[in-house]
Design a protein around this motif. Structure first.
Motif, short mmCIF file in Angstrom:
data_model
loop_
_atom_site.label_atom_id
_atom_site.label_comp_id
_atom_site.label_asym_id
_atom_site.label_seq_id
_atom_site.Cartn_x
_atom_site.Cartn_y
_atom_site.Cartn_z
N SER A 37 7.95 1.31 0.35
CA SER A 37 6.57 1.06 -0.07
C SER A 37 6.46 -0.23 -0.88
CB SER A 37 5.99 2.26 -0.82
OG SER A 37 6.80 2.63 -1.90
N ALA A 38 7.46 -0.56 -1.69
CA ALA A 38 7.44 -1.83 -2.42
C ALA A 38 7.47 -2.99 -1.42
CB ALA A 38 8.62 -1.92 -3.38
N PHE A 39 8.23 -2.84 -0.36
CA PHE A 39 8.29 -3.87 0.69
C PHE A 39 6.91 -4.09 1.30
CE2 PHE A 39 8.82 -4.57 5.36
CZ PHE A 39 9.15 -5.92 5.29
N ILE A 40 6.22 -3.01 1.64
CA ILE A 40 4.89 -3.12 2.25
C ILE A 40 3.93 -3.84 1.32
CG2 ILE A 40 2.86 -1.79 3.02
CD1 ILE A 40 5.28 -1.95 5.03
N TRP A 41 3.94 -3.47 0.04
CA TRP A 41 3.02 -4.12 -0.90
C TRP A 41 3.33 -5.60 -1.04
CZ3 TRP A 41 -1.48 -2.38 -1.57
CH2 TRP A 41 -1.71 -1.02 -1.45
N ARG A 42 4.60 -5.97 -1.04
CA ARG A 42 4.95 -7.39 -1.11
C ARG A 42 4.47 -8.12 0.14
NH1 ARG A 42 9.43 -9.10 -4.55
NH2 ARG A 42 9.72 -7.52 -6.13
N VAL A 43 4.62 -7.50 1.29
CA VAL A 43 4.15 -8.10 2.55
C VAL A 43 2.63 -8.31 2.49
CG1 VAL A 43 3.77 -7.57 5.01
CG2 VAL A 43 6.04 -7.27 3.99
N LEU A 44 1.93 -7.39 1.84
CA LEU A 44 0.48 -7.48 1.72
C LEU A 44 0.04 -8.42 0.59
CD1 LEU A 44 -0.45 -3.74 2.31
CD2 LEU A 44 -0.77 -5.65 3.90
N GLY A 45 1.02 -8.99 -0.13
CA GLY A 45 0.70 -9.93 -1.19
C GLY A 45 0.41 -9.30 -2.53
N GLU A 46 0.86 -8.06 -2.72
CA GLU A 46 0.61 -7.35 -3.97
C GLU A 46 1.90 -6.69 -4.46
OE1 GLU A 46 -2.83 -4.94 -4.18
OE2 GLU A 46 -4.03 -6.29 -2.94
N LYS A 47 1.78 -6.00 -5.57
CA LYS A 47 2.92 -5.26 -6.12
C LYS A 47 2.68 -3.77 -5.91
CE LYS A 47 5.50 -8.40 -8.23
NZ LYS A 47 6.90 -8.55 -8.05
N LYS A 48 3.76 -3.02 -5.89
CA LYS A 48 3.67 -1.57 -5.70
C LYS A 48 2.92 -0.90 -6.86
CE LYS A 48 6.68 2.43 -4.98
NZ LYS A 48 8.04 2.85 -4.70
N TYR A 49 3.16 -1.39 -8.07
CA TYR A 49 2.43 -0.82 -9.22
C TYR A 49 1.10 -1.54 -9.36
CZ TYR A 49 1.04 0.83 -13.75
OH TYR A 49 0.32 1.42 -14.77
N PRO A 51 -1.85 -2.20 -11.82
CA PRO A 51 -2.37 -2.06 -13.17
C PRO A 51 -3.82 -1.57 -13.18
CG PRO A 51 -1.36 -4.22 -12.87
CD PRO A 51 -1.42 -3.56 -11.54
N GLU A 52 -4.58 -2.00 -12.17
CA GLU A 52 -5.98 -1.60 -12.05
C GLU A 52 -6.10 -0.07 -11.90
OE1 GLU A 52 -8.83 -1.73 -8.30
OE2 GLU A 52 -8.46 -3.74 -9.10
N LEU A 53 -5.25 0.50 -11.04
CA LEU A 53 -5.29 1.94 -10.81
C LEU A 53 -4.38 2.71 -11.77
CD1 LEU A 53 -5.03 1.87 -6.91
CD2 LEU A 53 -7.09 2.28 -8.27
N LYS A 54 -3.48 1.97 -12.43
CA LYS A 54 -2.46 2.57 -13.30
C LYS A 54 -1.61 3.57 -12.52
CE LYS A 54 -5.09 1.81 -17.42
NZ LYS A 54 -6.32 2.11 -17.99
N LYS A 55 -1.19 3.11 -11.31
CA LYS A 55 -0.42 3.98 -10.41
C LYS A 55 0.63 3.19 -9.66
CE LYS A 55 -3.93 7.30 -9.38
NZ LYS A 55 -4.49 8.19 -8.47
N TRP A 56 1.68 3.91 -9.29
CA TRP A 56 2.65 3.41 -8.32
C TRP A 56 2.13 3.83 -6.96
CZ3 TRP A 56 6.47 0.19 -9.60
CH2 TRP A 56 6.84 0.12 -10.95
N ARG A 57 1.95 2.89 -6.07
CA ARG A 57 1.37 3.19 -4.75
C ARG A 57 2.50 3.39 -3.75
NH1 ARG A 57 -2.79 -1.74 -4.71
NH2 ARG A 57 -0.87 -2.79 -5.33
N ASN A 58 2.95 4.64 -3.64
CA ASN A 58 4.06 4.98 -2.74
C ASN A 58 3.52 5.52 -1.42
OD1 ASN A 58 3.22 7.60 -3.26
ND2 ASN A 58 4.87 8.06 -4.66
#
Length: 172
Positions: A37-49, A51-58
């Motif tokens: 999931s961290a890989f996907i978020w990096r590919v999308l130009g973002e981070k897995k965590y 701050p706006e949602l205060k969540k880890w997006r797994n």
């Protein structure tokens, strides 16, 4: 968030052969450890965590109702879409972690993902997404779902041409 599907595939490919290793929960530039999931978020130009949602997006978050404001589900995979299935519960009650990848070519079931501690991020056959009934296919909201080849356009041109031909015959 990147919404161009070709760019998503290009970004995913840019991680290949760069020394990344898989580690569940990993998201470290210095250690070059990453999970799917961290890989996907990096590919999308973002981070897995977020701050706006205060969540880890797994993977579970990606298939949640909350994620639908960022992603739309599509019925079939297309190049640049995201294949994801969430965590499941085994018969003994233990949890099996989900998985997520970038779809490169649905016809060959080729994906790019972070899944192997030995190979890190790889481009490979990902048939398991097609074999899991709970796989969801996602694209970022606002991304185009048009096919990358010209087949749909060609069919439309042929249909319009046929209608014009039929109408010309009626006028005679």
């Amino acid at each position: 968030m990147i919404k161009n599907l070709d760019q998503i595939v290009a970004n995913a490919r840019s991680y290949l052969n760069k020394g990344w290793t898989y580690k569940l929960g990993g998201d470290s530039d210095t250690k070059k450890q990453i999970d799917c999931s961290a890989f996907i978020w990096r590919v999308l130009g973002e981070k897995k965590y977020s701050p706006e949602l205060k969540k880890w997006r797994n993977t579970n978050w990606l298939v949640s109702d909350e994620a639908q404001q960022y992603f739309q589900r599509i019925p079939n995979p297309i190049p640049g879409s995201i294949a994801v299935y969430g965590w499941t519960t085994r018969s003994d009650g233990s949890k099996k972690v989900g998985h997520v990848a970038v779809v490169v070519d649905p016809s060959t079931r080729t994906i790019i993902d972070a899944a192997s501690s030995t190979n890190g991020i790889t481009e490979r056959n990902g048939s398991f997404f097609w074999n899991k009934p709970n796989t969801v296919w996602l694209i970022p909201r606002g991304a185009s779902t048009e096919a990358s080849d010209s087949t749909p356009l060609l069919l439309l041109v042929l249909l319009i041409g046929s209608l014009v031909y039929i109408n010309q015959g009626k006028k005679r």
